[in-house]
Design an enzyme around this catalytic site. Structure first.
Site, PDB file in Angstrom:
ATOM      1  N   ARG A   3     -15.602 -14.661  -8.967  1.00 38.42           N
ATOM      2  CA  ARG A   3     -15.456 -13.414 -10.059  1.00 38.42           C
ATOM      3  C   ARG A   3     -16.288 -13.229  -9.854  1.00 38.42           C
ATOM      4  NH1 ARG A   3     -10.041 -12.759 -10.936  1.00 38.42           N
ATOM      5  NH2 ARG A   3      -8.795 -14.707 -11.408  1.00 38.42           N
ATOM      6  N   GLY A  10       1.469  -1.401   0.604  1.00 34.15           N
ATOM      7  CA  GLY A  10      -0.487  -0.046   0.273  1.00 34.15           C
ATOM      8  C   GLY A  10       1.110   1.409  -0.052  1.00 34.15           C
ATOM      9  N   GLU A  15       6.590   6.424  -8.762  1.00 38.10           N
ATOM     10  CA  GLU A  15       4.954   6.031  -8.923  1.00 38.10           C
ATOM     11  C   GLU A  15       4.104   7.085  -8.211  1.00 38.10           C
ATOM     12  OE1 GLU A  15       3.950   1.608  -8.429  1.00 38.10           O
ATOM     13  OE2 GLU A  15       6.072   1.562  -9.195  1.00 38.10           O
ATOM     14  N   HIS A  61       0.989   0.911 -12.993  1.00 40.66           N
ATOM     15  CA  HIS A  61       1.934  -0.123 -13.396  1.00 40.66           C
ATOM     16  C   HIS A  61       3.351   0.094 -13.279  1.00 40.66           C
ATOM     17  CE1 HIS A  61       2.927  -4.324 -15.622  1.00 40.66           C
ATOM     18  NE2 HIS A  61       3.194  -2.962 -16.120  1.00 40.66           N
ATOM     19  N   ASN A  92      -5.027   2.749 -13.083  1.00 44.68           N
ATOM     20  CA  ASN A  92      -4.626   1.679 -12.025  1.00 44.68           C
ATOM     21  C   ASN A  92      -2.966   1.866 -12.980  1.00 44.68           C
ATOM     22  OD1 ASN A  92      -3.191  -0.443 -11.614  1.00 44.68           O
ATOM     23  ND2 ASN A  92      -2.584  -1.048 -13.665  1.00 44.68           N
TER      24      ASN A  92
HETATM   25  C1  GRF Z   1       3.586  -0.782  -6.906  1.00 39.94           C
HETATM   26  O1  GRF Z   1       5.154  -1.143  -7.863  1.00 39.94           O
HETATM   27  C2  GRF Z   1       2.288  -0.674  -8.292  1.00 39.94           C
HETATM   28  O2  GRF Z   1       3.274  -0.218  -9.904  1.00 39.94           O
HETATM   29  C3  GRF Z   1       2.464  -2.402  -8.726  1.00 39.94           C
HETATM   30  O3  GRF Z   1       2.016  -2.893  -7.142  1.00 39.94           O
HETATM   31  C4  GRF Z   1       2.971  -2.077  -6.419  1.00 39.94           C
HETATM   32  C5  GRF Z   1       2.109  -1.798  -5.379  1.00 39.94           C
HETATM   33  O4  GRF Z   1       3.599  -1.434  -4.732  1.00 39.94           O
HETATM   34  N1  GRF Z   1       1.266  -1.884  -9.680  1.00 39.94           N
HETATM   35  P1  GRF Z   1       2.235  -0.571  -3.537  1.00 39.94           P
HETATM   36  O5  GRF Z   1       1.328  -1.847  -2.625  1.00 39.94           O
HETATM   37  O6  GRF Z   1       2.089   0.481  -3.771  1.00 39.94           O
HETATM   38  O7  GRF Z   1       3.677  -0.746  -2.344  1.00 39.94           O
END
Ligand code: GRF
Length: 197
Positions: free
Chosen positions: A69, A16, A178, A113, A111
């Site tokens: 699902r 998270g 990110e 990525h 999302n």
């Molecule tokens: C991140 O690298 C994100 O880009 C990918 O999964 C990872 C999640 O990390 N989808 P966190 O749980 O946000 O620390």
């Protein structure tokens, strides 16, 4: 700010850290979104405790408790609707969502990525970038569409791949970016500055 803040849910499965970055960003008075709910599909996700520490409501929708699902996505949708959620942010949510769920939230679900999409869709992106000899790598925030990691890109930023990098050092460099571009992309959506045609 005159317009009401958009109500956002963050979906997680683990640590998270992106969720925490979104929660921090949303504390700013002039940020156009508020984090109203964090949902994890895993009861043991570390991010749940972090969200609670910030006073954000949390819910667990454990997919293992549902026969299909479709049923777990219906429970997820009920939780989002019940909390009057307007925007959904996937942040390390390690579940494929059904097409009807994705269609329902079309244009309202993002999302993050850890690659420069369309390169390296799927898992193990840092190892694959290193194995491919990439000189740059990075991360992408995109709209979610039914095809995995394929929706229109909102923001993307690159980092250099350094000669002595390993998977961990590269992941740390990407993660810092990110944490910056996800709040920026959510801001663009919440302000109506980007939209899915
Ligand atoms: C991140 O690298 C994100 O880009 C990918 O999964 C990872 C999640 O990390 N989808 P966190 O749980 O946000 O620390």
């Amino acid at each position: 700010m005159s317009a009401a803040k958009k109500r956002v849910a963050i979906l997680i499965s683990g640590r998270g850290s992106n969720m925490a970055a979104l929660i921090e960003a949303a504390k700013a008075k002039d940020y156009p979104a508020e984090i109203a709910l964090v949902v994890s599909n895993r009861p043991d996700a570390a991010g749940l405790a972090i969200a609670a520490q910030h006073g954000v409501a949390t819910a667990v929708i454990d997919h293992k408790k549902f026969a299909t699902r479709e049923l777990s996505d219906a429970a997820l949708d009920d939780a989002l609707t019940g909390a009057r959620i307007e925007i959904v942010c996937l942040a390390g949510f390690l579940r494929l969502l059904t097409t009807p769920f994705v269609q329902k939230w079309r244009g309202r679900m993002l999302n993050i990525h850890p690659s420069l999409l369309p390169a390296f869709k799927g898992l193990d992106t840092h190892a694959r970038a290193l194995a491919a000899g990439a000189k740059t790598h990075g991360c992408t925030v995109h709209f979610v569409v039914p095809e995995l990691d394929s929706g229109p890109i909102i923001l993307q930023e690159s980092v250099p791949v350094l000669p002595n990098d390993n998977e961990q050092t590269l992941a740390v460099r990407v993660l810092a970016v990110e944490h910056r571009i996800y709040p920026a992309a959510l801001k663009l959506l919440a302000e109506g500055k980007v939209a899915l045609a």
